[in-house]
Design an enzyme around this catalytic site. Sequence first.
Site, short mmCIF file in Angstrom:
data_model
loop_
_atom_site.label_atom_id
_atom_site.label_comp_id
_atom_site.label_asym_id
_atom_site.label_seq_id
_atom_site.Cartn_x
_atom_site.Cartn_y
_atom_site.Cartn_z
N SER A 114 43.66 60.77 7.96
CA SER A 114 43.73 61.21 9.27
C SER A 114 44.06 62.65 9.45
O SER A 114 45.36 63.17 8.78
CB SER A 114 44.56 60.28 10.16
OG SER A 114 44.75 60.82 11.37
N VAL A 115 43.49 63.38 10.12
CA VAL A 115 43.90 64.90 10.30
C VAL A 115 45.31 64.89 11.31
O VAL A 115 45.95 65.64 11.26
CB VAL A 115 43.02 65.65 11.28
CG1 VAL A 115 41.72 65.80 10.49
CG2 VAL A 115 42.54 64.91 12.65
N ASN A 136 36.62 69.58 13.71
CA ASN A 136 35.96 68.75 14.36
C ASN A 136 36.37 67.33 14.73
O ASN A 136 35.77 66.88 15.65
CB ASN A 136 34.41 68.59 13.54
CG ASN A 136 33.59 67.81 14.42
OD1 ASN A 136 32.88 68.13 15.38
ND2 ASN A 136 33.45 66.56 13.91
N SER A 190 36.28 72.31 24.02
CA SER A 190 35.58 71.60 25.07
C SER A 190 35.57 72.55 26.45
O SER A 190 36.80 72.75 26.82
CB SER A 190 36.09 70.10 25.09
OG SER A 190 35.56 69.51 26.26
N TYR A 204 42.94 65.39 26.78
CA TYR A 204 41.90 65.94 26.11
C TYR A 204 41.68 67.47 26.35
O TYR A 204 41.65 68.37 25.12
CB TYR A 204 40.48 65.10 26.08
CG TYR A 204 39.31 65.78 25.39
CD1 TYR A 204 39.29 65.20 24.24
CD2 TYR A 204 38.48 66.34 26.20
CE1 TYR A 204 38.00 65.72 23.44
CE2 TYR A 204 37.25 66.77 25.51
CZ TYR A 204 36.86 66.44 24.32
OH TYR A 204 36.00 66.68 23.50
N ALA A 216 44.62 69.75 25.17
CA ALA A 216 44.72 69.86 23.89
C ALA A 216 43.57 70.56 23.20
O ALA A 216 43.85 71.59 22.34
CB ALA A 216 44.40 68.34 23.09
N LYS A 217 42.52 70.67 23.97
CA LYS A 217 41.23 71.68 23.46
C LYS A 217 41.64 73.25 24.08
O LYS A 217 41.11 73.85 23.17
CB LYS A 217 39.92 70.89 24.28
CG LYS A 217 39.64 69.70 23.83
CD LYS A 217 39.19 69.91 22.10
CE LYS A 217 38.03 68.92 21.78
NZ LYS A 217 37.93 68.70 20.21
N ALA A 261 26.60 67.84 23.20
CA ALA A 261 25.71 67.00 22.57
C ALA A 261 25.74 65.45 22.76
O ALA A 261 26.93 64.87 23.11
CB ALA A 261 25.66 67.18 21.00
N ARG A 280 28.26 59.41 19.93
CA ARG A 280 28.88 58.20 20.37
C ARG A 280 29.94 58.38 21.54
O ARG A 280 30.34 57.63 22.20
CB ARG A 280 29.22 57.24 19.26
CG ARG A 280 30.53 57.86 18.46
CD ARG A 280 31.24 57.14 17.65
NE ARG A 280 32.57 57.67 17.12
CZ ARG A 280 33.28 56.85 16.47
NH1 ARG A 280 32.92 55.76 16.16
NH2 ARG A 280 34.45 57.52 16.26
P1 NAD Z 1 32.02 61.32 17.46
O1 NAD Z 1 33.00 60.39 17.83
O2 NAD Z 1 30.74 61.08 16.98
O3 NAD Z 1 32.83 62.22 16.22
C1 NAD Z 1 34.07 62.34 15.91
C2 NAD Z 1 34.47 61.88 14.56
O4 NAD Z 1 35.71 62.23 14.21
C3 NAD Z 1 34.36 60.37 14.15
O5 NAD Z 1 33.48 60.25 12.96
C4 NAD Z 1 35.46 59.95 14.04
O6 NAD Z 1 35.63 59.05 13.05
C5 NAD Z 1 36.43 61.14 13.48
N1 NAD Z 1 37.99 61.00 13.63
C6 NAD Z 1 38.33 60.68 14.86
N2 NAD Z 1 39.62 60.64 14.70
C7 NAD Z 1 40.02 61.28 13.25
C8 NAD Z 1 41.35 61.63 12.63
N3 NAD Z 1 42.35 61.24 13.05
N4 NAD Z 1 40.93 62.06 11.44
C9 NAD Z 1 39.85 62.23 10.82
N5 NAD Z 1 38.68 61.91 11.53
C10 NAD Z 1 38.82 61.42 12.78
O7 NAD Z 1 32.17 62.60 18.61
P2 NAD Z 1 31.46 64.25 18.64
O8 NAD Z 1 30.94 64.24 19.75
O9 NAD Z 1 30.62 64.14 17.31
O10 NAD Z 1 32.49 65.06 18.64
C11 NAD Z 1 32.98 66.14 17.54
C12 NAD Z 1 33.97 66.99 18.39
O11 NAD Z 1 33.28 67.45 19.21
C13 NAD Z 1 35.19 66.30 18.78
O12 NAD Z 1 36.35 67.11 18.45
C14 NAD Z 1 34.86 66.48 20.32
O13 NAD Z 1 36.04 66.51 21.03
C15 NAD Z 1 34.12 67.71 20.54
N6 NAD Z 1 33.42 67.88 21.60
C16 NAD Z 1 32.13 67.13 21.78
C17 NAD Z 1 31.40 67.03 22.81
C18 NAD Z 1 30.00 66.54 22.95
O14 NAD Z 1 29.30 66.88 23.81
N7 NAD Z 1 29.59 65.58 21.97
C19 NAD Z 1 31.78 68.09 23.83
C20 NAD Z 1 32.80 68.82 23.73
C21 NAD Z 1 33.67 68.60 22.51
#
Ligand code: NAD
Length: 302
Positions: free
Chosen positions: A72-73, A99, A151, A164, A167-168, A196, A199
Site C-alpha cells: 500500500s502506498v 496514481n 483532480s 478527496y 488531498a488532490k 476517464a 471503475r
Molecule cells: P481505479 O480505481 O481504476 O484505479 C485505482 C487503482 O489504485 C486501483 O487499481 C486500486 O487497487 C489502486 N489502489 C488503491 N489504493 C491503493 C493503495 N493504498 N496502494 C496501492 N494501490 C492502491 O481508478 P482510476 O480512475 O484509474 O484512478 C487513477 C487515479 O486517477 C486516482 O488517483 C484517481 O483519483 C485519479 N483520477 C481519476 C479520474 C477519472 O476520471 N478516472 C479523475 C480524476 C482523478
Amino acid sequence: MIRFDGKVAVVTGAGAGLGREHALLLASRGAKVVVNDLGGAVNGEGGDKSPADQVVDEIKAAGGEAVANYDSVASREGGAAIVQTAIDTWGRIDILICNAGVLRDKSFAKAELDDFEFVFGVHYFGTLYCAHAAWKHMIEQGFGRMVFTTSIAGTSGNFGQSNYGSAKMGMIGLMNTLAIEGFKKNVKVNCISPGALTRMTGNLGMDEDFMAKLRPELVSPAVAYLCSEECEATGATITAAAGGYGRVHMFETRGVQLDPKAGVTIEQFAENFAEISDLSKADPCTPGAEGKIQERLDKLAS
Ligand code: NAD
C-alpha cells in the site's frame, strides 16, 4: 520517437484503470516497470495480488519488462518498499507516477474524519511517501521525472468530495516546491488531472457517445510525455480527457494598490473588492511574492 529505453519506472495503482494504461504505454516504449497495486475495492477495502500480476503478465507477453509490487502506498514502509522494488530489481528509479487512488465520497455535513484521514493517507501521503523515497535517487543521478495524479475535484471542487479534493490539491502544493528544489538536478515534477471512464468514475450516466470517448488510454500519452527526457516542463498541472488537453494554473489578479503610509480602512477595501477580484486582469503565480508587492508599490509611486 519518444522512448524510455534504460529507464526504470514505478507506477502506483497500476493494476487497473489509468495506472494500467500508463504502465502498458511506458513498457511498450522500453521502460522497465514496477507495477504497484494493492488490489482493493474503490473505497480502499480488501486486497488482491491478481490485478498487478495481470498487468505484469500483459507487459511480459508483449515483450516488455515488469515486476509486481503489492504494497500500500499509504504507509511510510509501503512507499519505501515500492521504490525499493525498483532499486532491488534494476538498480535505479527514473520515473515515478503516483496514481493509486480511492474514494470515500460524502457531503461535508455527513463527512467522517476517519474518511478524511484514510483518503489523505492514500492520495496525499501515498504520493508523499513514494516521492520522498524516490527523491534521493533522482537527485543523486541527476535525472528524475515524477507525475502526481490530481483532480478537478481539487482544482475546482466537487460536491461530496471534500476529503478527496483537498488531498488532490495538497499534491499540487507538494509539486510546486519539489519542482523548485529538483530543477537544477533535472528532476521534473508535474501533475496530471485526468478524466476517464474507469471503475472509480463508474457509469457516469451521461450520453453513451460521450462516455465512449472517455478512454483511459487517451490520458497516458500526456503522462508519458511528462515522464520523458524530452519534457522540459516542471511544476505544471496538465488536464487530459477524451483526447483534449490543457493546463491548470493559479493566477493572481493585478489587484489594486492603496497607500500603505496612510493606512487602509475596511470600507476602502470593500470599495475596491470588485477590482481586486477582477480575473480579466491577472498574471500566473510564480515563486516569491516580493516582486509583485514591489511592482504594485512602484505603480502607486509613479
Ligand atoms: P481505479 O480505481 O481504476 O484505479 C485505482 C487503482 O489504485 C486501483 O487499481 C486500486 O487497487 C489502486 N489502489 C488503491 N489504493 C491503493 C493503495 N493504498 N496502494 C496501492 N494501490 C492502491 O481508478 P482510476 O480512475 O484509474 O484512478 C487513477 C487515479 O486517477 C486516482 O488517483 C484517481 O483519483 C485519479 N483520477 C481519476 C479520474 C477519472 O476520471 N478516472 C479523475 C480524476 C482523478
